[in-house]
Design an enzyme around this catalytic site. Structure first.
Site, PDB file in Angstrom:
ATOM      1  N   TYR A  48      50.260  -2.874  88.786  1.00 19.27           N
ATOM      2  CA  TYR A  48      48.995  -3.587  89.009  1.00 19.27           C
ATOM      3  C   TYR A  48      49.161  -5.106  88.826  1.00 19.27           C
ATOM      4  CZ  TYR A  48      47.129   1.142  88.140  1.00 19.27           C
ATOM      5  OH  TYR A  48      46.884   2.486  88.155  1.00 19.27           O
ATOM      6  N   HIS A 106      54.345   6.900  86.629  1.00 23.45           N
ATOM      7  CA  HIS A 106      53.223   6.595  87.522  1.00 23.45           C
ATOM      8  C   HIS A 106      53.198   7.515  88.746  1.00 23.45           C
ATOM      9  CE1 HIS A 106      50.595   2.889  88.710  1.00 23.45           C
ATOM     10  NE2 HIS A 106      50.082   3.989  89.203  1.00 23.45           N
TER      11      HIS A 106
HETATM   12  N1  LIG Z   1      47.713   6.668  88.444  1.00 23.95           N
HETATM   13  C1  LIG Z   1      47.467   6.246  89.674  1.00 23.95           C
HETATM   14  O1  LIG Z   1      48.281   6.437  90.587  1.00 23.95           O
HETATM   15  C2  LIG Z   1      46.192   5.530  89.985  1.00 23.95           C
HETATM   16  C3  LIG Z   1      45.797   5.365  91.322  1.00 23.95           C
HETATM   17  C4  LIG Z   1      44.584   4.702  91.579  1.00 23.95           C
HETATM   18  C5  LIG Z   1      43.816   4.230  90.523  1.00 23.95           C
HETATM   19  N2  LIG Z   1      44.232   4.384  89.223  1.00 23.95           N
HETATM   20  C6  LIG Z   1      43.436   3.868  88.085  1.00 23.95           C
HETATM   21  O2  LIG Z   1      42.099   4.320  88.222  1.00 23.95           O
HETATM   22  C7  LIG Z   1      41.211   3.210  88.195  1.00 23.95           C
HETATM   23  C8  LIG Z   1      39.954   3.491  88.993  1.00 23.95           C
HETATM   24  O3  LIG Z   1      40.237   3.886  90.308  1.00 23.95           O
HETATM   25  P1  LIG Z   1      39.853   3.034  91.610  1.00 23.95           P
HETATM   26  O4  LIG Z   1      39.741   1.616  91.269  1.00 23.95           O
HETATM   27  O5  LIG Z   1      40.812   3.466  92.654  1.00 23.95           O
HETATM   28  O6  LIG Z   1      38.443   3.639  92.082  1.00 23.95           O
HETATM   29  P2  LIG Z   1      36.993   3.894  91.430  1.00 23.95           P
HETATM   30  O7  LIG Z   1      37.000   3.646  89.979  1.00 23.95           O
HETATM   31  O8  LIG Z   1      36.570   5.231  91.928  1.00 23.95           O
HETATM   32  O9  LIG Z   1      36.090   2.827  92.199  1.00 23.95           O
HETATM   33  C9  LIG Z   1      36.116   1.460  91.906  1.00 23.95           C
HETATM   34  C10 LIG Z   1      35.039   0.779  92.737  1.00 23.95           C
HETATM   35  O10 LIG Z   1      33.745   1.266  92.322  1.00 23.95           O
HETATM   36  C11 LIG Z   1      32.901   0.164  92.013  1.00 23.95           C
HETATM   37  N3  LIG Z   1      32.028   0.572  90.902  1.00 23.95           N
HETATM   38  C12 LIG Z   1      32.361   0.761  89.621  1.00 23.95           C
HETATM   39  N4  LIG Z   1      31.300   1.137  88.884  1.00 23.95           N
HETATM   40  C13 LIG Z   1      30.253   1.198  89.746  1.00 23.95           C
HETATM   41  C14 LIG Z   1      28.878   1.521  89.595  1.00 23.95           C
HETATM   42  N5  LIG Z   1      28.387   1.864  88.406  1.00 23.95           N
HETATM   43  N6  LIG Z   1      28.082   1.479  90.701  1.00 23.95           N
HETATM   44  C15 LIG Z   1      28.585   1.139  91.910  1.00 23.95           C
HETATM   45  N7  LIG Z   1      29.880   0.826  92.117  1.00 23.95           N
HETATM   46  C16 LIG Z   1      30.715   0.852  91.042  1.00 23.95           C
HETATM   47  C17 LIG Z   1      33.811  -0.971  91.628  1.00 23.95           C
HETATM   48  O11 LIG Z   1      33.143  -2.185  91.899  1.00 23.95           O
HETATM   49  P3  LIG Z   1      33.153  -3.488  90.938  1.00 23.95           P
HETATM   50  O12 LIG Z   1      34.570  -3.763  90.571  1.00 23.95           O
HETATM   51  O13 LIG Z   1      32.529  -4.515  91.770  1.00 23.95           O
HETATM   52  O14 LIG Z   1      32.365  -3.196  89.701  1.00 23.95           O
HETATM   53  C18 LIG Z   1      34.997  -0.719  92.557  1.00 23.95           C
HETATM   54  O15 LIG Z   1      34.770  -1.292  93.832  1.00 23.95           O
HETATM   55  C19 LIG Z   1      42.064   2.049  88.742  1.00 23.95           C
HETATM   56  O16 LIG Z   1      41.519   0.815  88.419  1.00 23.95           O
HETATM   57  C20 LIG Z   1      43.375   2.344  88.059  1.00 23.95           C
HETATM   58  O17 LIG Z   1      43.349   1.869  86.702  1.00 23.95           O
HETATM   59  C21 LIG Z   1      45.395   5.056  88.944  1.00 23.95           C
END
Ligand SMILES: NC(=O)c1ccc[n+]([C@@H]2O[C@H](COP(=O)([O-])OP(=O)(O)OC[C@H]3O[C@@H](n4cnc5c(N)ncnc54)[C@H](OP(=O)(O)O)[C@@H]3O)[C@@H](O)[C@H]2O)c1
Length: 274
Positions: A48, A106
């Protein structure tokens, strides 16, 4: 907030803050703000490119390091023993800490020496550089091999999981073997909140669709979730999701949603159904 615990020593608050794709000052500010609001679980990774920004937040916040669960990971091209060690050392330096609470592979690699990688992961735990170890994006057969054949004392698996993706087999296995399952992309990056069924449930309870999607995960035994949110409003809304009360009719509607949507499946992803 509930804390997930496992026999291998995990103490992980059920709701954490995902940090991808935030970087630099934006990331530092979001993490400081989340800690102020009450988050005590932060998810980062070298991939990241924000561990230094997270480290900066850990230095800025009033919240003591020992009160925060910190997860980092190692990328799939650094799974040879020396490279994995170096990756964790680099993470510890960037984060400004002597130990992470959870260190995860990861993604699985292809054509790799799984045994040596897992031995190194276990050694890093024994040396105290990682309080707990885990794997992310491992399909069930590979997870089974790591736990049963190699006997690795894993505490957690991190995979994509939300209302539009079934993970029942992995969840059953995690529960049976004392692992926590951390749901990444728990809001399906907005797709969950667009579902008419989710909107209907939200309207019925007077809450946000995103809160319904999140609470559905957080109601499940052994499941943690790490939504990424940068604004104060979204961070607070996700914390408030813990107060939402879903009923059996809501769960039946959610169970009837299509369950095959993978938001994250890069070209190096494993065969998911293996
Ligand atoms: N291990 C892996 O391979 C892997 C892969 C992908 C992700 N991850 C981890 O999982 C975390 C989360 O996944 P993600 O970022 O892919 O997707 P997510 O958490 O499903 O979605 C994030 C999006 O949702 C929005 N959001 C958050 N809270 C909200 C709410 N209450 N109402 C409306 N919209 C909202 C955020 O906007 P704003 O930012 O504008 O608030 C952002 O655009 C990542 O940050 C990472 O740490 C791990």
């Amino acid at each position: 907030m509930r804390t997930l615990t496992t026999a291998n020593g995990l103490h992980m608050p059920q709701l954490g803050l995902g940090t991808w794709p935030m970087k630099g000052e934006e990331c530092t500010a979001a993490v400081v703000q989340a800690l102020e609001l009450g988050y005590r679980h932060i998810d980062t990774a070298p991939a990241y490119e924000n561990e230094d920004a997270v480290g900066q937040a850990l230095r800025q916040t009033q919240v003591p390091r020992e009160a925060i669960h910190l997860t980092t990971k190692v990328w799939w091209d650094k799974l040879q023993p020396a490279a994995m060690r170096q990756s964790l050392e680099d993470s510890l330096r960037a984060l400004g800490t002597e130990q992470v609470d959870l260190f995860m592979i990861h993604w699985p690699a292809k054509d790799w020496d799984l045994r040596r990688s897992i031995e190194t992961l276990v050694a890093l735990r024994e040396e105290g550089k990682a309080r707990n170890i885990g794997v992310a994006n491992f399909p069930l057969a590979l997870l089974r091999q790591v736990v049963e054949e190699l006997g690795a004392p894993l505490s957690a698996i991190q995979v994509e999981y939300h209302v539009l993706l079934d993970q029942q087999h992995l969840l059953d296995y995690a529960r049976a073997h004392g692992l926590a399952l951390t749901a990444y992309t728990p809001l399906a990056r907005g797709l969950a909140a667009e579902q008419p069924a989710i909107r209907e449930i939200a309207a019925k309870h007077g809450v946000l669709p995103s809160q319904v999607a999140l609470k559905w995960l957080l109601d499940q035994d052994g499941v943690a979730a790490i939504p990424k949110a940068s604004s104060r409003a979204n961070q607070q809304a996700n914390l408030d999701a813990l107060k939402v009360q879903l009923d059996d009719a809501d769960r039946a509607l959610i169970a009837a949603l299509p369950k095959g949507k993978r938001v994250v499946s890069p070209e190096f992803a494993p065969e998911w159904d293996a």
